[in-house]
Design an enzyme around this catalytic site. Structure first.
Site: not given
Ligand code: SUG
Length: 420
Positions: A166, A233, A350
């Site tokens: 990731e 994460h 993020c």
């Molecule tokens: O992968 N949300 C992302 C958020 C990522 C956050 N990134 C870090 N922590 N670096 C995820 O969970 C939600 C999209 C949806 O559900 O339609 C989403 O993908």
């Protein structure tokens, strides 16, 4: 080639794409699941992202961008034997996700100072745990190959399946100014009912490919409790910059061994650990206290760029007030409003990918100043949908509007070669 004395940290923010929506696709991401079905506001979301970049510029930082991906992802749907017009609800939602905005998941980056060949290495993340994210990497890789085409960089493809990677969200780098750093890869094993998205073997593969010195590379297990509480994460429970590690007490499986190993290789490290009795894990995750951008002003001084939601949680507000009033290395806080991204579980950290390099080696179309941000904001205001209801994700008119919006942005930035 790059000049070592010109190396700075550049934050590349993912511009929030015109298909931004709340489909609730990310199991283990409490905000995204909790907001499933809500009406999204892509235009406001993208403008919030631009405003965050302006905050970074105002602190004297160097700012870059990554571009939204083509959505719906017709190539991915074609590989699944369907099309944007005929795909079922779940597939079209996966194909429409604007999740590439969270650039911390784009790649893992090791600066030139840490690698055996003196190049800055980037490994695009395969993101294979979540279907809506697993089809991001080809479009990310295409951009990285343009932005970092200079010989100062080595851009790698994804680690092969089944090893989930990731990217920088599970990677931290600490270093005294100008020296080789210590790179910490944080992986998960289990997280109760939620998946551990970063696999140890993926982290080890990235470290090997980047030619890191094993003596300066650490692999830490994320605590099961953190994943189970919603820290999908590591950057939801820890952040590092320079010689500062800012982390929740329950972030890592074996904090004592981890911190001992870190102190042994970086005696100058300053560990700011937040005790659970002061800020419970649930409050840390709800407020995104650790999903802050911890940055150093060019003149020195650590600044924590926090989401405004951090002010709404009592324990966190009290902690932050005491932190900046104290004698520690973090003395300054800036709040930013990225509420549309936050509602999908994506805070300030993020939204950005950090690359330590000489800006002269980066394709200038991926760097921004205030004037370029004005132009980007203009394209967003004119083209991004005002709102998207989840029921409309399959609507051909919406698809057309989203494609036209992205094309307008690429044209404005002279990046139409990324059209596909
Ligand atoms: O992968 N949300 C992302 C958020 C990522 C956050 N990134 C870090 N922590 N670096 C995820 O969970 C939600 C999209 C949806 O559900 O339609 C989403 O993908």
């Amino acid at each position: 080639m790059s000049r070592a004395d010109a190396v700075v940290e550049i934050n590349f923010d993912g511009i929030i794409g015109p298909s931004h929506n709340y489909a609730g696709l990310s199991v283990g991401n409490l905000a995204a699941v909790g907001n499933a079905g809500r009406v999204s506001r892509p235009r406001d979301a993208a403008l919030e992202g631009v405003a965050k970049m302006r905050t970074a510029l105002s602190l004297g930082l160097t700012q870059g961008i990554l571009l939204p991906h083509p959505r719906p992802d017709a190539d991915w749907l074609a590989a699944l034997g369907t099309t944007p017009e005929t795909a079922d609800r779940l597939l079209i939602a996966n194909a429409m996700s604007a999740s590439a905005m969270w650039a911390a998941n784009a790649a893992t980056v090791s600066p030139a100072a840490d690698s055996a060949d003196g190049r800055c290495h980037l490994s695009v993340a395969n993101l294979l745990t979540m279907p809506h994210r697993a089809h991001e990497w080809p479009a990310t890789l295409a951009q990285l190959r343009v932005a970092f085409a200079n010989g100062a960089f080595a851009v790698h493809g994804p680690v092969p399946a089944p090893f989930g990677d990731e990217g920088a969200a599970n990677h931290m780098r600490l270093a005294s100014a100008g020296t080789a750093g210590v790179e910490i890869f944080v992986y998960g094993r289990s997280g109760g009912e939620f998946p551990a998205r970063q696999h140890e073997q993926a982290s080890r593969a990235v470290a090997r490919r980047h030619g890191l010195d094993p003596a300066h590379t650490l692999f830490w297990q994320q605590s099961d409790a953190a994943i189970a509480a919603g820290a999908f994460h590591n950057d939801v429970v820890a952040v590092a910059d320079g010689t500062i590690l800012f982390a929740h007490e329950q972030a890592f499986a074996d904090r004592t061994a981890a911190f001992d190993a870190l102190r042994a290789v970086l005696p100058a490290v300053e560990i700011v650990e937040v005790p659970a009795p002061q800020v419970p894990l649930a409050d840390a995750i709800r407020s995104y206290l650790f999903n802050a951008q911890l940055v150093t002003r060019p003149a020195g001084g650590g600044v924590l760029i926090l989401p405004r939601e951090a002010q709404d949680v009592d324990s966190v507000r009290t902690y932050v007030d005491a932190l900046v009033a104290g004698n520690g290395p973090i003395r300054d806080v800036q709040f930013v409003d990225v509420r549309e991204s936050m509602a999908n579980g994506g805070g300030p950290a993020c939204l950005r990918l950090r690359v330590l390099c000489d800006p002269a080696t980066v394709d200038p179309r991926f760097l921004v100043d205030g004037a370029r941000l004005d132009r980007i904001a203009g394209v967003i205001e004119r083209n991004w949908p005002e709102r998207i209801v989840p029921d409309a994700l399959g609507d051909p008119e919406l698809h057309q509007a989203i494609q036209a919006a992205r094309s307008a942005l690429l044209a404005e930035l002279d990046l139409s070669e990324l059209e596909s």
